[in-house]
Design an enzyme around this catalytic site. Sequence first.
Site, PDB file in Angstrom:
ATOM      1  N   HIS A   1       0.404  13.512   3.344  1.00  0.00           N
ATOM      2  CA  HIS A   1      -0.017  12.197   2.875  1.00  0.00           C
ATOM      3  C   HIS A   1      -1.278  12.292   2.026  1.00  0.00           C
ATOM      4  CE1 HIS A   1      -2.387   8.416   3.525  1.00  0.00           C
ATOM      5  NE2 HIS A   1      -1.251   7.899   3.076  1.00  0.00           N
TER       6      HIS A   1
ATOM      7  N   GLU B   1      -0.402  13.414  -1.387  1.00  0.00           N
ATOM      8  CA  GLU B   1       0.185  12.280  -2.125  1.00  0.00           C
ATOM      9  C   GLU B   1      -0.914  11.447  -2.785  1.00  0.00           C
ATOM     10  OE1 GLU B   1       0.998   7.874  -1.196  1.00  0.00           O
ATOM     11  OE2 GLU B   1       1.923   9.132   0.351  1.00  0.00           O
TER      12      GLU B   1
ATOM     13  N   GLU C   1      -7.501   3.715   5.752  1.00  0.00           N
ATOM     14  CA  GLU C   1      -6.079   3.450   5.974  1.00  0.00           C
ATOM     15  C   GLU C   1      -5.722   3.703   7.439  1.00  0.00           C
ATOM     16  OE1 GLU C   1      -1.771   4.598   3.907  1.00  0.00           O
ATOM     17  OE2 GLU C   1      -3.602   5.635   3.290  1.00  0.00           O
TER      18      GLU C   1
END
Length: 401
Positions: free
Chosen positions: A33, A36, A113
């Site tokens: 992640h 990404e 997040e």
Amino acid sequence: MAEKNDTVRSVAIGIWVKTGSRNERNAENGMSHFIEHMLFKGTKTRSPQDIAEAFDRIGGQVNAFTAKEYTCYYAKVLDEHAHIAVDVLQDMFFHSVFDEQEIEREKNVVLEEIRMVEDTPDDLVHELLSEASFGSSTLANPILGTEETLASFTREQILAYMDKFYVGEHVVISVAGHYQEELLSQLEDIFSAVKAAKASYEPPEASFIPVQKYRQKETEQAHLCLAYPGLEVGSDQMFNLILLNNALGGSMSSRLFQEIREEQGLCYSVFSYHSAYEKIGSVTVYAGTQMNQLQQLSKSMSSIVEQVQADGLTKKELENGKEQLKGSIMLGLESTSSRMSRNGKNELLLKKHQSLDELLNRINDISLEEVNHLAATLFQDEPALSIVSVSDHMPETIFTK
């Protein structure tokens, strides 16, 4: 993988990479992640703002997501701008610089997040459910990683991880929409530069080992999830499971929605879904309600699952589910993004594709006996369970089977 549609004016392009949180060692959790995110943080010739403006300037969309077993970078643009989208995507994929300052800045973004999930109990309860379902395997780990693992990432670790997984046999390019053949030649030339894998790789084994997980949070509702064993990706019974899930909690006419929300008024949100991974899968049931109704909710959820396990679906539920499934497939074909996504995942995970006629025939041929046998098999054991609520302990009388 390319699928042309001359009746539209858009093109969807996706770069699919066969790696996600399941592929990471525990100390690397969240690496897929984080990579990404970093592919949007600048290349040798483009700043992060340049990447964003490149798509804004042409009215296009660009984004990415990470799952348990794959990562996808995608764009959707007008056909006349397809070459620009390809140029920017390949620049991100091959020439991201992973600047040290950008890495540290982005760590803080991802940390926020992670905290956002912690502050969202209906997300957090599903994270806990993975832990309750898959034990110590990496499939139980959160896609975002943890504060501890995130803080430990270095540029060298990032590049080493990409060197292992961002390789030829793990990368699929999927294109759908209105494009010229030159675009495919451009993609073939560009992505022929992807390095070959140094060694074959199999994801870590995972088993369904149901336990109970509980988290106390200051929240207005208690959030409850149950999980049962499901089917692995590519299973020849996958359509049977889709029909089963649709009748259980996958639609507004499902038993969970009609009995728990409409008849009992216990909750606003209640649903079920299935998750398919390599060699393993799960079926999840979720609902949220006020704390003093949690006991009744859990009993109702378990009772409905038990009834489906014991008696199966009705003929009406099966036929309604077939029509809903066929409609969903055909309506999805009207979107270039949906076509790109379906083709990309099929190529990456299954290495095979079925025509629309083959899919519809397979759905039409499903019998009630097949679906009910699957229900009897999947729901016969105790489920994994997760709860997020304001209470400081797991309810002693929680009913799950």
